[in-house]
Design an enzyme around this catalytic site. Structure first.
Site, PDB file in Angstrom:
ATOM      1  N   TYR A   1      -1.936  -1.428  10.790  1.00  0.00           N
ATOM      2  CA  TYR A   1      -2.092  -1.614   9.344  1.00  0.00           C
ATOM      3  C   TYR A   1      -0.916  -1.011   8.591  1.00  0.00           C
ATOM      4  O   TYR A   1      -0.310  -1.664   7.731  1.00  0.00           O
ATOM      5  CB  TYR A   1      -3.400  -0.993   8.860  1.00  0.00           C
ATOM      6  CG  TYR A   1      -3.539  -1.048   7.356  1.00  0.00           C
ATOM      7  CD1 TYR A   1      -3.869  -2.246   6.726  1.00  0.00           C
ATOM      8  CD2 TYR A   1      -3.311   0.074   6.571  1.00  0.00           C
ATOM      9  CE1 TYR A   1      -3.964  -2.321   5.342  1.00  0.00           C
ATOM     10  CE2 TYR A   1      -3.403   0.019   5.188  1.00  0.00           C
ATOM     11  CZ  TYR A   1      -3.743  -1.183   4.580  1.00  0.00           C
ATOM     12  OH  TYR A   1      -3.825  -1.247   3.205  1.00  0.00           O
TER      13      TYR A   1
ATOM     14  N   SER B   1       0.855  -1.184   0.000  1.00  0.00           N
ATOM     15  CA  SER B   1       0.000   0.000   0.000  1.00  0.00           C
ATOM     16  C   SER B   1       0.893   1.236   0.000  1.00  0.00           C
ATOM     17  O   SER B   1       2.070   1.156   0.391  1.00  0.00           O
ATOM     18  CB  SER B   1      -0.886   0.000   1.260  1.00  0.00           C
ATOM     19  OG  SER B   1      -1.531   1.235   1.444  1.00  0.00           O
TER      20      SER B   1
END
Length: 258
Positions: A156, A143
């Site tokens: 995360y 990401s």
């Protein structure tokens, strides 16, 4: 299933979003597939559609990668069905918005298990088969979150930083073996992720998203590059972040998902 051994690309988290789109584009390119996710009904519906549209075979395996033995069981299922993996897309993963103290501990530990531990476990177990296949590849879905710390999504962001670092190192280790390894680093994408992570109302997603089609198209076209960042806006944000002090980038990340 046909008794002929199946040489296929394995996609985790294939029941929706980026994983489903990987399955669609790979099927269009003529690849046989192994689709993996928790929701077997969705996998089977997708498999039926892809097999009807394309001259391919598709195997479906239900697996909960938050379980510590999931990767081992998944590889055992592949061996039992005589499936040789020629490509691996580690797409399964999830996030959640909230401070470390406010989010349930088990949810955060499950996040590490899915995003990090099962990804490494499955990759390690499948590397021997991948080394035996010509033009094989691994795509690990990281990401843009991997490039800075992320207040209000600390675990995360940290998990995706691991995926990026791991993928870069593995890219160097395997580039002379013929196995291509890349880290796909998408930004906000139009998928189930935002609602599952409680992020639909954040500035990050309100500022605009990329389609899963565009993200996956870029990932597959660039899979021999160590790092793949789809979208000019995402690329510029990452480069601006590299030029900024870390205190600035982490505070900006916190503002985008406050």
């Amino acid at each position: 299933m046909d008794a002929t051994p199946l040489r296929a690309v394995l996609v985790t988290g294939a029941s929706a979003g980026i994983g489903e789109e990987f399955a669609r584009q790979l099927a269009m390119a003529g690849h046989h597939l192994v689709l993996v996710a928790r929701r077997l009904d969705r996998l089977e519906a997708l498999a039926s559609e892809l097999q009807a549209r394309h001259n391919i075979r598709v195997a479906c395996i239900a697996s909960d990668l938050s379980k510590s033995d999931a990767a081992e069981s998944l590889v055992a299922a592949l061996q039992a069905q005589q499936i040789q993996v020629t490509g691996l897309i580690n797409n399964a993963g999830f996030g959640d918005r909230g401070t470390v103290q406010d989010l349930p501990l088990q949810r955060q530990l499950d996040m590490i298990q899915v995003n990090v531990t099962s990804l490494v476990d499955l990759t390690w177990r499948l590397l021997p088969a991948l080394k035996e296949s010509a033009n094989s590849f691994v795509i690990n879905v990281a990401s843009t979150a991997a490039f800075q710390a992320g207040p209000n999504m600390a675990v995360y962001y940290a998990s995706k930083a691991f995926v990026l670092s791991f993928s870069e190192a593995l890219h160097e280790e395997l580039k002379r073996t013929g196995v291509a390894v890349s880290a796909l680093c998408p930004g906000a994408t139009d998928s189930e992720f935002a609602s599952e992570a409680n992020m639909s109302d954040t500035l990050l997603f309100k500022a605009g998203t990329m389609t899963t089609e565009a993200v996956v198209r870029k990932a597959l076209a660039s899979r021999r590059r160590a790092i793949v960042i789809p979208g000019l806006k995402n690329l510029l944000m990452i480069w601006l972040g590299k030029l900024s002090p870390r205190v600035v980038t982490r505070r900006l990340a916190g503002m985008l998902q406050a």
